[in-house]
Design an enzyme around this catalytic site. Sequence first.
Site, short mmCIF file in Angstrom:
data_model
loop_
_atom_site.label_atom_id
_atom_site.label_comp_id
_atom_site.label_asym_id
_atom_site.label_seq_id
_atom_site.Cartn_x
_atom_site.Cartn_y
_atom_site.Cartn_z
N TYR A 56 0.93 -1.30 -0.13
CA TYR A 56 -0.01 -0.05 0.05
C TYR A 56 0.89 1.51 -0.08
CZ TYR A 56 -3.66 -3.37 1.49
OH TYR A 56 -4.39 -4.62 1.79
N HIS A 141 0.18 -12.28 1.50
CA HIS A 141 -0.49 -11.40 0.24
C HIS A 141 -0.69 -11.73 -0.91
CE1 HIS A 141 -1.30 -6.69 -0.19
NE2 HIS A 141 -2.36 -7.60 -0.44
#
Length: 332
Positions: A56, A141
């Site tokens: 992010y 992830h």
Amino acid sequence: MRRVCLGRSKAHVTELAFGAAGIGNLFQPIADTEAAAAVAAAWEGGIRAFDTAPHYGLGLSERRLGAALKDRPRDEFTVSTKVGRLLEPLPEIEGDDLANGFAVAATHRRVWDFSADGVRRSLEDSLNRLGLDRVDTVFLHDPEQHAEQALTEAYPALEAMRAEGIIDAIGVGVNTTELPTRFVWETDIDVVLLAGRYTLLDQSGLDELLPAAAARKVSVMAAGVFNSGLLADPRPGATFEYAAASRPLLEQALRLQARCGLYGVPLRAAAARFPLAHPAVVGVILGMRSAAEASDAAEHWRRPIPYGMWEELRAAGLIPRLVPVPEERAGG
């Protein structure tokens, strides 16, 4: 706000969690002060669980989240981050990172790495960016394209860390259902972060993953509950899975909005609460990029939703009759 444990682990979350992609400049930039205000408003609203990732904003989300939490009592909140993408610095800035969705300078490149060493290095880097000595939960992830390495190398490394008390819980964070179902049956993970696959518009998680999680006592955190925007604000041009929504999907979302409106319930409130009715789902992660969004999320989370509204959605064929709804789980 109610707290729940993740699987059989010591890690806990509030039922509503703060998704920190937005404060990593997802799609558009925000100032450091705006990011701090978003976290502060979430805290004021009772949220004590915060989810971030190196992906992010090339680490910006982790840095901002850590700065915003640094003066909060550490035993009052939980943080989750993710492994699988290492950030390697570039010799010089190469434009921006908007191709990956983040309005930040391209100072690093992402390198997929689900090796044991890569997992350890990724977590160490995350702790440095967060300014913390530990995180509570670590998610693998988006490992779909690296499934075998994630299962045979990354997961055992995290399992060893959990056994040593370095982390409390292990999870997998995905927007598909087949691989996390394998993890549920083949490993001892504590939690699945499921994005976009158990929503008012997409209940594909109900086919195999959620029953498996319930059977194995693996918790599910639902994310992407607005399917990237359509269920937050259905209108022409709204996005579904980060692309313009098709006309049939837009029409279905508008029908959902109209039926919820008959009961004075905003569609986004219904969309956020819907997943929690399933017994495997313990919490919902909502992305929050401003104080207004965080306050709105906490306010709507507490909004009473009459059971009659869910009956109305079923009668109109907008949700399947056999899908559990929140008031049923709560006992009426």
